[in-house]
Design an enzyme around this catalytic site. Sequence first.
Site, PDB file in Angstrom:
ATOM      1  N   CYS A   1      10.469  -1.882  -9.948  1.00 35.98           N
ATOM      2  CA  CYS A   1       9.701  -0.994  -9.079  1.00 35.98           C
ATOM      3  C   CYS A   1      10.591  -0.211  -8.111  1.00 35.98           C
ATOM      4  CB  CYS A   1       8.683  -1.794  -8.266  1.00 35.98           C
ATOM      5  SG  CYS A   1       7.379  -2.513  -9.289  1.00 35.98           S
TER       6      CYS A   1
ATOM      7  N   GLU B   1       0.838  -1.211   0.000  1.00 34.83           N
ATOM      8  CA  GLU B   1       0.000   0.000   0.000  1.00 34.83           C
ATOM      9  C   GLU B   1       0.869   1.256   0.000  1.00 34.83           C
ATOM     10  OE1 GLU B   1      -3.001  -0.185  -0.766  1.00 34.83           O
ATOM     11  OE2 GLU B   1      -3.396  -2.287  -0.356  1.00 34.83           O
TER      12      GLU B   1
ATOM     13  N   HIS C   1       0.261  -1.813  -9.958  1.00 38.52           N
ATOM     14  CA  HIS C   1       0.481  -3.243  -9.749  1.00 38.52           C
ATOM     15  C   HIS C   1       1.512  -3.766 -10.744  1.00 38.52           C
ATOM     16  CE1 HIS C   1      -3.539  -3.440  -7.486  1.00 38.52           C
ATOM     17  NE2 HIS C   1      -2.535  -3.314  -6.667  1.00 38.52           N
ATOM     18  N   CYS C   2       2.327  -4.709 -10.255  1.00 40.42           N
ATOM     19  CA  CYS C   2       3.456  -5.214 -11.028  1.00 40.42           C
ATOM     20  C   CYS C   2       3.145  -6.633 -11.508  1.00 40.42           C
ATOM     21  CB  CYS C   2       4.692  -5.205 -10.131  1.00 40.42           C
ATOM     22  SG  CYS C   2       6.189  -5.794 -10.916  1.00 40.42           S
TER      23      CYS C   2
ATOM     24  N   HIS D   1       1.985   2.158  -3.426  1.00 43.50           N
ATOM     25  CA  HIS D   1       0.996   2.935  -4.198  1.00 43.50           C
ATOM     26  C   HIS D   1       1.145   4.429  -3.926  1.00 43.50           C
ATOM     27  CE1 HIS D   1      -1.122  -0.275  -6.094  1.00 43.50           C
ATOM     28  NE2 HIS D   1      -1.597  -0.815  -4.985  1.00 43.50           N
TER      29      HIS D   1
HETATM   30 ZN   LIG Z   1      -2.457  -2.648  -4.778  1.00 45.57          ZN
HETATM   31 ZN   LIG Z   2       7.635  -4.830  -9.313  1.00 47.33          ZN
END
Ligand SMILES: [Zn+2]
Ligand SMILES: [Zn+2]
Length: 165
Positions: A159, A122, A131-132, A125
Amino acid sequence: MLDNIAHGITEKLKDSVGGVFHCTVEIKVNFSDLAQAYDPERKQYFSSKLLASLGKSEGEERIVGIADVDLYVPKLNFVFGEADIASGTVIISLYRLRQEYYGLAPDEALFLERATKEIVHELGHTFGLKHCFNNKCVMHFSNSLADTDLKEVYFCSKCRPKIIP
Ligand SMILES: [Zn+2]
Ligand SMILES: [Zn+2]
């Protein structure tokens, strides 16, 4: 935290989340009223309402609300957590993270690992991450706890640079 959650749990989550982000985490106690978000028909708590009640003070970068009740948003049966990107606040529920919820023997290490993943996800975000596709990445979407257990507490190499330079 939003409830009387055992101090040992929040202390451990503080360390595990701080370890992922390499930052200082402070614990604040009971700063929101759960009753205002309760839906007697669903017997659950409206996640977004609790999220909106988490006030962020000056100097605080992010706020994580930890609730030990079942959270929902309209149209979904339940949510593990929710993030408000604009304000940098997130909320997670511990309710469905324990093995006992599924009639299994308690496993505190697993429980804490799941809670850490939900918090880190979270918070991800709030740093603008979506989302990955990598199912090992903490930003992978968890449809169920099986997904949560499969992923790691860390951001993948795609990410990670977006939040920790
Ligand atoms: Zn999420
Ligand atoms: Zn990722």
